[in-house]
Design a protein around this motif. Sequence first.
Motif, PDB file in Angstrom:
ATOM      1  N   GLY A 202      31.979  17.907  43.368  1.00  0.00           N
ATOM      2  CA  GLY A 202      31.884  19.223  42.751  1.00  0.00           C
ATOM      3  C   GLY A 202      30.530  19.871  43.021  1.00  0.00           C
ATOM      4  N   GLY A 203      29.469  19.061  43.017  1.00  0.00           N
ATOM      5  CA  GLY A 203      28.140  19.574  43.326  1.00  0.00           C
ATOM      6  C   GLY A 203      28.045  20.098  44.751  1.00  0.00           C
ATOM      7  N   VAL A 204      28.675  19.389  45.682  1.00  0.00           N
ATOM      8  CA  VAL A 204      28.717  19.840  47.078  1.00  0.00           C
ATOM      9  C   VAL A 204      29.457  21.175  47.165  1.00  0.00           C
ATOM     10  CG1 VAL A 204      29.642  19.319  49.381  1.00  0.00           C
ATOM     11  CG2 VAL A 204      28.537  17.519  48.038  1.00  0.00           C
ATOM     12  N   PHE A 205      30.534  21.307  46.385  1.00  0.00           N
ATOM     13  CA  PHE A 205      31.287  22.571  46.349  1.00  0.00           C
ATOM     14  C   PHE A 205      30.405  23.717  45.893  1.00  0.00           C
ATOM     15  CE2 PHE A 205      33.454  25.505  43.412  1.00  0.00           C
ATOM     16  CZ  PHE A 205      34.254  26.187  44.306  1.00  0.00           C
TER      17      PHE A 205
ATOM     18  N   VAL B  94      22.679  15.948  45.520  1.00  0.00           N
ATOM     19  CA  VAL B  94      23.273  17.064  46.266  1.00  0.00           C
ATOM     20  C   VAL B  94      22.282  17.600  47.293  1.00  0.00           C
ATOM     21  CG1 VAL B  94      24.119  19.443  46.086  1.00  0.00           C
ATOM     22  CG2 VAL B  94      24.871  17.734  44.427  1.00  0.00           C
ATOM     23  N   ILE B  95      21.008  17.730  46.908  1.00  0.00           N
ATOM     24  CA  ILE B  95      19.992  18.223  47.835  1.00  0.00           C
ATOM     25  C   ILE B  95      19.764  17.230  48.980  1.00  0.00           C
ATOM     26  CG2 ILE B  95      17.578  18.937  48.054  1.00  0.00           C
ATOM     27  CD1 ILE B  95      17.648  19.851  45.188  1.00  0.00           C
ATOM     28  N   VAL B  96      19.794  15.944  48.661  1.00  0.00           N
ATOM     29  CA  VAL B  96      19.641  14.922  49.710  1.00  0.00           C
ATOM     30  C   VAL B  96      20.777  15.039  50.724  1.00  0.00           C
ATOM     31  CG1 VAL B  96      19.704  12.443  50.189  1.00  0.00           C
ATOM     32  CG2 VAL B  96      18.336  13.307  48.286  1.00  0.00           C
ATOM     33  N   LEU B  97      22.006  15.214  50.249  1.00  0.00           N
ATOM     34  CA  LEU B  97      23.150  15.379  51.155  1.00  0.00           C
ATOM     35  C   LEU B  97      22.981  16.633  52.009  1.00  0.00           C
ATOM     36  CD1 LEU B  97      26.166  14.437  48.838  1.00  0.00           C
ATOM     37  CD2 LEU B  97      25.027  13.009  50.550  1.00  0.00           C
ATOM     38  N   ALA B  98      22.412  17.678  51.395  1.00  0.00           N
ATOM     39  CA  ALA B  98      22.164  18.914  52.151  1.00  0.00           C
ATOM     40  C   ALA B  98      21.175  18.664  53.280  1.00  0.00           C
ATOM     41  CB  ALA B  98      21.639  19.998  51.214  1.00  0.00           C
ATOM     42  N   LYS B  99      20.145  17.894  52.990  1.00  0.00           N
ATOM     43  CA  LYS B  99      19.130  17.579  53.995  1.00  0.00           C
ATOM     44  C   LYS B  99      19.695  16.706  55.108  1.00  0.00           C
ATOM     45  CE  LYS B  99      14.913  16.850  55.674  1.00  0.00           C
ATOM     46  NZ  LYS B  99      14.087  17.895  56.302  1.00  0.00           N
ATOM     47  N   ILE B 100      20.495  15.715  54.741  1.00  0.00           N
ATOM     48  CA  ILE B 100      21.003  14.749  55.727  1.00  0.00           C
ATOM     49  C   ILE B 100      22.023  15.376  56.674  1.00  0.00           C
ATOM     50  CG2 ILE B 100      22.304  12.616  56.014  1.00  0.00           C
ATOM     51  CD1 ILE B 100      21.085  11.650  53.387  1.00  0.00           C
ATOM     52  N   PHE B 101      23.007  16.109  56.120  1.00  0.00           N
ATOM     53  CA  PHE B 101      24.052  16.630  57.004  1.00  0.00           C
ATOM     54  C   PHE B 101      24.629  17.980  56.611  1.00  0.00           C
ATOM     55  CE2 PHE B 101      26.334  14.168  53.789  1.00  0.00           C
ATOM     56  CZ  PHE B 101      27.414  14.985  53.480  1.00  0.00           C
ATOM     57  N   LEU B 102      24.665  18.314  55.318  1.00  0.00           N
ATOM     58  CA  LEU B 102      25.423  19.487  54.882  1.00  0.00           C
ATOM     59  C   LEU B 102      24.857  20.787  55.457  1.00  0.00           C
ATOM     60  CD1 LEU B 102      27.794  20.457  53.258  1.00  0.00           C
ATOM     61  CD2 LEU B 102      26.362  20.501  51.210  1.00  0.00           C
ATOM     62  N   ASN B 103      23.542  20.983  55.368  1.00  0.00           N
ATOM     63  CA  ASN B 103      22.951  22.204  55.917  1.00  0.00           C
ATOM     64  C   ASN B 103      23.159  22.313  57.423  1.00  0.00           C
ATOM     65  OD1 ASN B 103      22.078  22.888  53.373  1.00  0.00           O
ATOM     66  ND2 ASN B 103      19.930  23.151  53.955  1.00  0.00           N
ATOM     67  N   ASP B 104      23.115  21.172  58.085  1.00  0.00           N
ATOM     68  CA  ASP B 104      23.321  21.158  59.541  1.00  0.00           C
ATOM     69  C   ASP B 104      24.745  21.581  59.882  1.00  0.00           C
ATOM     70  OD1 ASP B 104      22.428  20.655  62.205  1.00  0.00           O
ATOM     71  OD2 ASP B 104      23.567  18.785  62.187  1.00  0.00           O
ATOM     72  N   TRP B 105      25.705  21.076  59.119  1.00  0.00           N
ATOM     73  CA  TRP B 105      27.100  21.474  59.322  1.00  0.00           C
ATOM     74  C   TRP B 105      27.266  22.975  59.112  1.00  0.00           C
ATOM     75  CZ3 TRP B 105      30.577  17.357  56.434  1.00  0.00           C
ATOM     76  CH2 TRP B 105      30.470  16.127  57.098  1.00  0.00           C
ATOM     77  N   ILE B 106      26.731  23.444  57.990  1.00  0.00           N
ATOM     78  CA  ILE B 106      26.889  24.845  57.630  1.00  0.00           C
ATOM     79  C   ILE B 106      26.350  25.773  58.711  1.00  0.00           C
ATOM     80  CG2 ILE B 106      26.021  26.623  56.033  1.00  0.00           C
ATOM     81  CD1 ILE B 106      26.290  24.529  53.789  1.00  0.00           C
TER      82      ILE B 106
ATOM     83  N   ASN C 235      35.594  28.500  59.398  1.00  0.00           N
ATOM     84  CA  ASN C 235      35.429  27.065  59.166  1.00  0.00           C
ATOM     85  C   ASN C 235      34.643  26.785  57.886  1.00  0.00           C
ATOM     86  OD1 ASN C 235      36.861  26.329  61.450  1.00  0.00           O
ATOM     87  ND2 ASN C 235      35.052  26.345  62.766  1.00  0.00           N
ATOM     88  N   TYR C 236      33.666  27.622  57.611  1.00  0.00           N
ATOM     89  CA  TYR C 236      32.873  27.482  56.385  1.00  0.00           C
ATOM     90  C   TYR C 236      33.775  27.644  55.164  1.00  0.00           C
ATOM     91  CZ  TYR C 236      28.496  27.899  53.631  1.00  0.00           C
ATOM     92  OH  TYR C 236      27.460  27.710  52.752  1.00  0.00           O
ATOM     93  N   LEU C 237      34.594  28.687  55.179  1.00  0.00           N
ATOM     94  CA  LEU C 237      35.507  28.933  54.061  1.00  0.00           C
ATOM     95  C   LEU C 237      36.526  27.805  53.944  1.00  0.00           C
ATOM     96  CD1 LEU C 237      36.493  30.782  51.796  1.00  0.00           C
ATOM     97  CD2 LEU C 237      37.870  32.007  53.506  1.00  0.00           C
ATOM     98  N   MET C 238      37.008  27.296  55.081  1.00  0.00           N
ATOM     99  CA  MET C 238      37.979  26.199  55.047  1.00  0.00           C
ATOM    100  C   MET C 238      37.375  24.967  54.377  1.00  0.00           C
ATOM    101  SD  MET C 238      40.137  24.482  58.186  1.00  0.00           S
ATOM    102  CE  MET C 238      38.651  23.970  59.058  1.00  0.00           C
ATOM    103  N   PHE C 239      36.118  24.662  54.679  1.00  0.00           N
ATOM    104  CA  PHE C 239      35.439  23.525  54.069  1.00  0.00           C
ATOM    105  C   PHE C 239      35.380  23.680  52.550  1.00  0.00           C
ATOM    106  CE2 PHE C 239      31.386  21.734  52.477  1.00  0.00           C
ATOM    107  CZ  PHE C 239      31.605  20.387  52.757  1.00  0.00           C
ATOM    108  N   ILE C 240      34.993  24.868  52.099  1.00  0.00           N
ATOM    109  CA  ILE C 240      34.905  25.128  50.661  1.00  0.00           C
ATOM    110  C   ILE C 240      36.273  25.002  49.999  1.00  0.00           C
ATOM    111  CG2 ILE C 240      34.434  26.919  48.933  1.00  0.00           C
ATOM    112  CD1 ILE C 240      32.221  27.953  50.785  1.00  0.00           C
TER     113      ILE C 240
END
Length: 373
Positions: A201-204, A149-161, A168-173
């Motif tokens: 689920g971890g991404v959620f 989950v942390i790796v995904l955050a580093k690669i793209f998730l934090n950048d998206w957020i 849009n943030y709420l829609m993603f969740i």
Amino acid sequence: MGDNTKSKRNSNMELLRILAMLMIIAYHIFIHCVDYQLTDFTNDNSTWQYFANPVFIKKLLILSSVSPMGQIGNGIFVLITGYFMANKGKDLDLAKTSKKLLIQMGFASILLTVMSMTYSFISQSHQAKILNFNMFNEMAWFIGYYFTVIVLAKIFLNDWISKWNQKNYLMFIMIIFTMTQIGWCYSLIRSLGSELEILLGGVFWYALGGYIRKYNPFDRLRTWIIIAVIIVSNIMIWVNFYNITVNNIREYIPENGEIFKQIIPKYGNSSIIVICITVAVFELFRRMAIKTSRVINFLGASTFMVYLIHDNQFFYNVWNNLDWLAILHNNPGLYIIKNIYWVIIMFALGVASYTTYILIGKLFKVIKPIMIK
């Protein structure tokens, strides 16, 4: 398990980590020992006979209450991580996180190898499994789940957020939440990859933690409402157990010679009941105004080691030396005390291991100039 920076720790969140780990230990004792004794009629321990009757037994409500605790604890850990890390963009030091995970895993593997061998030699017990260092690659599944989950955050998730507005943030969740709740979508995700639904689920949880930190969506909710959510959710857990037991009784045909099996409902990581309790408990602790405590912060920092030390076949076998069902049948109060006792013992053992790990690390820093040019 937590923020990989040296920023000041929030003692309320560290206290929540401690609670989450206590819940996870209680769940592991239940799922690997108590539930095993209750449903495996081939094991040497025959105490399952106490509850092998086609009736609703109120004492088993204790077990149904513990059943979702592991998933709640796991959700809390990732939720806390997202709360502190989701809004940091790409400023995540995964090398530091990897180093922390691997070194602690290596230390725990050595310690458990020696500990299990020593226990077997001293006790002359053939029940407890003797571990070996190969367990390093097979330690608790949660470690890989958490790190991915942390790796995904580093690669793209934090950048998206960082680029989304609140809508849009709420829609993603909500999209991820809905996909894990609708049966067909959930099945589709599972068919795409083994345990992919757990990762989603971890991404959620991670994204939700960041959303709560950024927008504080539950600020207007009164505290008594949050407490009511926890109470109602636990009542539903009891109702689930009652309904499942009644259905099993109606389907039971004693003439077939089968033994009646008491089934304690299990809960997945994406269960709506697990989500409701996890978010409510998180929000309660988030609202706490407590002074910074070095003791609480240290215990919170030790939870990863506690996880590594207690979650293995060696301790499953040790716990199984107790006739949990006999204790529950004869004295439910004593059963609860015994459970709390073992949860505290395992937590204390993990903290002692973490303390030893820290001391060895400090010693290494002292002698490092002697060892390395």
